[in-house]
Design an enzyme around this catalytic site. Structure first.
Site, PDB file in Angstrom:
ATOM      1  N   GLY A  17       0.758  -1.116  -0.103  1.00 18.77           N
ATOM      2  CA  GLY A  17      -0.148  -0.128  -0.009  1.00 18.77           C
ATOM      3  C   GLY A  17       0.773   1.392  -0.173  1.00 18.77           C
ATOM      4  N   GLU A  67       4.569  -6.512   0.698  1.00 20.16           N
ATOM      5  CA  GLU A  67       3.979  -6.691  -0.595  1.00 20.16           C
ATOM      6  C   GLU A  67       4.080  -5.416  -1.511  1.00 20.16           C
ATOM      7  OE1 GLU A  67       1.656 -10.673   1.340  1.00 20.16           O
ATOM      8  OE2 GLU A  67       0.719  -8.729   0.582  1.00 20.16           O
ATOM      9  N   CYS A 121     -18.240   6.111 -24.439  1.00 20.33           N
ATOM     10  CA  CYS A 121     -19.548   6.741 -24.286  1.00 20.33           C
ATOM     11  C   CYS A 121     -19.928   6.975 -22.797  1.00 20.33           C
ATOM     12  CB  CYS A 121     -20.581   6.048 -24.880  1.00 20.33           C
ATOM     13  SG  CYS A 121     -20.271   6.199 -26.845  1.00 20.33           S
TER      14      CYS A 121
END
Length: 515
Positions: free
Chosen positions: A270, A312, A415
């Site tokens: 993180g 990690e 779109c």
């Protein structure tokens, strides 16, 4: 000239809209003598000619250098406190065979969370023993395959997985190492964090439930309990959230030691990066030192040995190492009423976002102009702005310009009104159709979240190093998209046998064929 009143408060009008802020762009990016953007010595124009746009471009030396720097920083700091570290590259950020090879070569293990990621990593030559396997809903087949292959560790995400992993280990005659994912009650994002008693989310289990699940793990001879795992958030600046989470986990870790050895503690990932000049992430060396200090002091207070740590990182390694190149199609100035406030497509309740309002004390003209610059990609190659309201930095890539900086919003071609690539930045005011734009820090969660919305092919990924470019992920052509539809194949067969003969489809544009 004053800043456009539509600019968010954090965005300053630059003196030079051609500048490449070091904190945001890949290490080996620079302007050539003619003003063109070069990535690791490869001109943007050459990349566009060879591979088309949109195009992801990864600076290999930058990515590998960041992986190495992260590992070395945490190795140095954990050694200082009498421990060690295992660094897993989070494959979900971006995975290809080449990236897996780079990470393994730089001494990192790999964190995977699906059979597909596991297969790519193995095909790249990464030993299963160097992988950790995540996921809140790992199938029985995925667990069985991982255990049979000899995966290094499996993260237990819910109590039901204990029996599944134990059964697979018994079936294959293995003792499988496992971690238990717990929720520490710490929620972190950028520089803020919130500590609570409970969490309502799909991942992991509460701290109070952990002793029972650990006892269940330890009751199986086919399982080995490695330790606790926790992930507190994403795009985190600072170390306070990690420190609070580590303290809570170590208190539980100390209690669980009464039932047996616990060799490690996994604090997850993180770690944040700079997407704009307003972002100020903590340097990795400082993060490593602060986290090591809190772990050491808590272990000393609790009277327990310092466990081996695991992390990690994903975004912090691959995110800043890549840019996305686009070709400008249309440019549209839109007059916006300041008095009526600005409706921001990012906000589901259609209220003006705070960072879009004029700065306090700024005179509010009746109207202002926002220039929409539309490009040939969008939310199909970068979903983060639409999903999270994420901000990015954009620059002209094919040239420099002395024109006055103009506030722009870079829009995609899909779109959807929320199809925005860059909500707000300044480009030279003479930006024009055919220009090449580069959007920085797109290495993480762009290709991996890409889609075929509106039947756009996912772009190619190119690695650049020492003046050379090589394809590491092939882009999708229109023919690739058509080939997946069996109804089209059947219609084509019928058409070839019918009268009159149906003309062949028009070939895809050169840029699409090249990708």
């Amino acid at each position: 000239m004053t800043a456009n009143p539509l600019a968010p408060e954090w965005l300053s009008r630059p003196d030079d809209a051609n500048d490449l802020p070091r904190a945001v762009w890949p290490t080996n990016s620079a302007r050539s003598g003619t003003g063109e953007l070069e990535l690791a010595g490869v001109p943007a124009s050459g990349l566009v000619r060879s591979f088309g746009t949109p195009l992801y471009v990864v600076d290999e030396r930058d990515a590998r250098g960041r992986a190495r720097a992260f590992r070395e920083a945490f190795e140095r700091e954990t050694a200082r406190i009498g421990s060690g570290v295992t660094v897993y590259y989070a494959a979900k950020a971006f995975l290809s065979a080449a990236v897996a090879e780079w990470m393994a070569a730089e001494g990192l293990s790999l964190d995977v969370c699906s059979a597909g990621e596991f297969a790519v990593a193995r095909a790249a030559g990464v030993a299963p023993a160097r992988m950790g396997y995540h996921g809140n809903n790992k199938s029985v087949a995925e667990i069985d395959e991982a255990v049979e292959a000899g995966v290094g560790a499996i993260v237990v995400d819910s109590p039901i997985e204990v029996e599944r992993i134990a059964a697979a280990a018994e079936r294959h005659g293995r003792v499988q190492a496992v971690r238990l994912r717990v929720n520490s009650g710490v929620h972190a994002h950028t520089h803020d964090f919130l500590a609570t008693a409970h969490e309502d989310q799909k991942f992991g289990i509460g701290l109070s439930e952990a002793p029972g699940v650990v006892a269940s793990i330890r009751s199986h001879p086919s399982l080995r309990f490695l330790g606790l795992h926790c992930h507190i958030g994403s795009q985190i600046f600072g170390s306070d959230g990690f420190s609070e989470s580590a303290a809570r986990l170590l208190a539980l870790h100390a209690d669980l030691l009464a039932g047996g050895d616990i060799p490690e503690l996994n604090l997850g990932g993180g770690f944040g990066i700079a997407y704009t000049t307003a972002d100020d992430p903590t340097p990795v060396d400082e993060l490593a030192r602060r986290i090591a200090d809190i772990v050491s002091s808590e272990c000393e207070r609790l009277g327990i040995p310092v466990p081996r740590l695991a992390f990690e990182p994903g975004r912090v390694i691959i995110g800043p190492s890549a840019v996305t190149l686009y070709t400008v199609g249309t440019i549209k100035p839109v007059t916006v009423s300041i008095a009526e406030a600005v409706v921001d497509a990012r906000t589901p309740d259609e209220q003006p976002a705070p960072n879009e309002r004029p700065a306090p004390g700024h005179p509010e003209p009746a109207t202002a102009v926002r220039t929409y610059v539309s490009v040939d990609g969008g939310m199909s190659d970068n979903a983060r702005p639409a999903l999270y309201g994420a901000d990015y930095t954009v620059r002209l890539a094919n040239r420099v310009s002395a024109a006055e900086p103009a506030l722009v919003r870079v829009a995609g071609k899909h779109c959807e009104s929320g199809d925005i690539v860059v909500y707000a930045d300044y480009l030279p005011g003479d930006v024009q159709p055919g220009d090449t734009l580069a959007v920085a820090a797109t290495g993480a969660y762009c290709w991996s979240l890409s889609s075929n919305y509106n039947y756009l092919g996912r772009p190619a990924v190119v690695a650049v190093s020492n003046g050379e470019a090589r394809l590491i992920m092939r882009g999708e052509s229109i023919d690739d998209l058509l080939a997946r539809d069996p109804g089209i194949a059947s219609a084509t067969r019928r058409a070839t046998t019918a009268e009159p003969t149906v003309a062949a489809p028009t070939p895809a544009p050169a840029a699409q064929r090249a990708s």
